[in-house]
Design a protein around this motif. Structure first.
Motif, PDB file in Angstrom:
ATOM      1  N   GLY A  74      37.707 -73.574  -7.650  1.00  0.00           N
ATOM      2  CA  GLY A  74      37.604 -72.212  -7.124  1.00  0.00           C
ATOM      3  C   GLY A  74      38.155 -71.194  -8.109  1.00  0.00           C
ATOM      4  N   ILE A  75      39.318 -71.489  -8.688  1.00  0.00           N
ATOM      5  CA  ILE A  75      39.896 -70.595  -9.701  1.00  0.00           C
ATOM      6  C   ILE A  75      38.977 -70.513 -10.910  1.00  0.00           C
ATOM      7  CG2 ILE A  75      41.844 -70.241 -11.264  1.00  0.00           C
ATOM      8  CD1 ILE A  75      43.610 -71.678  -9.194  1.00  0.00           C
ATOM      9  N   ALA A  76      38.473 -71.673 -11.337  1.00  0.00           N
ATOM     10  CA  ALA A  76      37.621 -71.720 -12.527  1.00  0.00           C
ATOM     11  C   ALA A  76      36.348 -70.899 -12.338  1.00  0.00           C
ATOM     12  CB  ALA A  76      37.265 -73.169 -12.855  1.00  0.00           C
ATOM     13  N   TRP A  77      35.727 -70.994 -11.165  1.00  0.00           N
ATOM     14  CA  TRP A  77      34.494 -70.243 -10.915  1.00  0.00           C
ATOM     15  C   TRP A  77      34.723 -68.744 -11.057  1.00  0.00           C
ATOM     16  CZ3 TRP A  77      33.439 -73.244  -5.756  1.00  0.00           C
ATOM     17  CH2 TRP A  77      32.958 -74.528  -6.064  1.00  0.00           C
ATOM     18  N   TRP A  78      35.780 -68.249 -10.418  1.00  0.00           N
ATOM     19  CA  TRP A  78      36.046 -66.812 -10.464  1.00  0.00           C
ATOM     20  C   TRP A  78      36.449 -66.372 -11.869  1.00  0.00           C
ATOM     21  CZ3 TRP A  78      34.450 -62.725  -8.414  1.00  0.00           C
ATOM     22  CH2 TRP A  78      35.154 -61.528  -8.441  1.00  0.00           C
ATOM     23  N   ALA A  79      37.256 -67.190 -12.549  1.00  0.00           N
ATOM     24  CA  ALA A  79      37.687 -66.849 -13.901  1.00  0.00           C
ATOM     25  C   ALA A  79      36.500 -66.710 -14.842  1.00  0.00           C
ATOM     26  CB  ALA A  79      38.654 -67.920 -14.426  1.00  0.00           C
ATOM     27  N   VAL A  80      35.600 -67.679 -14.804  1.00  0.00           N
ATOM     28  CA  VAL A  80      34.485 -67.648 -15.737  1.00  0.00           C
ATOM     29  C   VAL A  80      33.486 -66.558 -15.350  1.00  0.00           C
ATOM     30  CG1 VAL A  80      32.937 -69.338 -14.631  1.00  0.00           C
ATOM     31  CG2 VAL A  80      33.049 -69.194 -17.128  1.00  0.00           C
ATOM     32  N   MET A  81      33.367 -66.243 -14.072  1.00  0.00           N
ATOM     33  CA  MET A  81      32.518 -65.119 -13.674  1.00  0.00           C
ATOM     34  C   MET A  81      33.035 -63.812 -14.279  1.00  0.00           C
ATOM     35  SD  MET A  81      31.487 -65.762  -9.672  1.00  0.00           S
ATOM     36  CE  MET A  81      30.609 -64.182  -9.565  1.00  0.00           C
TER      37      MET A  81
END
Length: 402
Positions: A74-81
């Motif tokens: 979840g953190i990774a998805w938002w960070a890369v977005m």
């Protein structure tokens, strides 16, 4: 013995994510050939199932539980977005259009030749089992691998050119123009690969709705205070990501489009630089770890490394030949094509995001993903050692425009 709570396990994973790569980077003084971002990606591979999971399966299963991995994702998805959104905002096509003849020839050859060589490598790989995902058609796998070999990661290119102190100099600005067009191409190719004829109506509806919403956001943004633009922009980012994923185009396509339709001058440049650096520092390492957790060696470690070597040769050779041809056509001074060709080898981040999407859609396998990831790391790590000596031998190259 005290049984760790899910929160404690999650924080233990975060401790590993931030401490291990930083210690290697700082104590090993790797910055010349492997900046921190590269070490973090390597750290993700080492902490993944192929290395840590194989050597210490009990410890790996204890730390990287399904619940922990879900939280990290979840953190990774938002960070890369956010990171891709920033890359879209900073994409400046004005200068590229002004010099469209020279830029088009160079960017076209710098992208087209490695796309062909990478596609040939993909065809060779597909003669053997284990590389095609269960949902991937042959043309999707070949085009996806070819594009992964051809792309240049604009954010990492900027980072390395800042270290070389050429970002604002003529050589740096030329290289950025060429990379900018290639950066657009990868998202166009991705949209083509992900085109779903069963959902084409939904995808068409997304594009129409996005065009209308873009008109609205471009009307509104100049009319609100800058401090509000940041918050509104994040709302816009989340909406575009959701809509693109709902349409079957993947949320990363929506994130890039959300940034690409915005103007960089709406935001203070120094604040944008600090924001990008904060994202890289505080949350992108989680994406690198989650990337490492996807690496697999199911077809055999030696086979994966052999595929990575093949892809590296196709990628590096194709890029150098493409830029070399552009230099001959445009009659560049000696040394320009070689320096620019090596600068355009940076692949980490954007290419990794691209192949993550192909993996998410089951177009490629974990083994193909691992080979592409190794290729991206090697290609990026070659850039500094190959470019820095050339600039020292020919300092006039830095200030040669075209």
């Amino acid at each position: 013995m005290h049984a760790m709570s899910p929160t404690e396990v999650f924080l233990l994973a975060m401790l590993l994510i931030f401490s291990v790569p930083y210690a290697v980077w700082r104590l090993g003084r790797t910055d010349y050939w492997a900046p921190l971002v590269v070490v973090q990606i390597v750290g993700g591979i080492l902490l993944g199932p192929g290395v840590l999971g194989a050597l210490f399966p009990g410890y790996y299963a204890f730390v990287f539980t399904p619940q922990t991995i879900g939280s990290l994702n979840g953190i990774a998805w938002w960070a890369v977005m956010i990171f891709v959104w920033i890359a879209g905002i900073e994409l400046d096509l004005t200068e590229a259009w002004r010099r469209r003849g020279e830029t088009g020839v160079t960017a076209g050859l710098a992208l087209g030749v490695p796309l062909v060589t990478g596609s040939v490598a993909a065809v060779l790989m597909l003669r053997f089992p284990g590389w095609r995902g269960p949902e991937g058609a042959t043309w999707q796998v070949v085009l996806g691998i070819g594009m992964a070999c051809a792309v240049t990661a604009l954010p990492i290119l900027v980072l390395l050119m800042e270290k070389l102190e050429i970002l604002r100099r003529p050589l740096g600005q030329r290289t950025l123009r060429y990379a900018s067009l290639d950066d657009i191409a990868i998202w166009g190719v991705l949209a083509l690969i992900l085109l779903d004829w069963e959902r084409v109506g939904r995808q068409g509806g997304f594009l129409v709705a996005f065009a209308l919403a873009t008109w609205g956001i471009r009307w509104a943004m100049p009319r609100i205070a800058e401090r509000d633009r940041w918050y509104v922009s994040l709302i816009w980012l989340a909406a575009c990501g959701f809509a693109a994923d709902w349409a079957g185009l993947h949320f990363m396509v929506g994130a890039f489009l959300a940034g690409a339709v915005m103007d960089a001058h709406w935001f203070d440049q120094a604040r944008m630089d600090r924001f990008r650096e904060t994202i890289l520092l505080a949350v992108m390492p989680v994406f690198f770890l989650s990337t490492g957790l996807r690496t697999q060696w199911g077809v055999g470690g030696a086979t994966v490394f052999a595929a990575a070597a093949l892809l590296l040769a196709a990628s590096v050779g194709g890029k150098l030949v493409g830029v070399g041809l552009a230099g001959r056509i445009l009659k560049w001074p000696k040394g320009d094509a070689s320096a620019i060709g090596w600068l355009l080898q940076t692949k980490a981040l954007i290419m990794i995001i691209f192949v993550n999407i192909l993996l998410d859609k089951h177009i490629i396998t974990n083994e193909t993903f691992t080979a592409l990831l190794l290729m991206a790391l090697a290609s990026t790590m070659l850039t500094m050692p190959m470019v820095a000596p050339r600039l020292r031998r020919d300092p006039a190259l830095i200030d040669r425009g075209f």
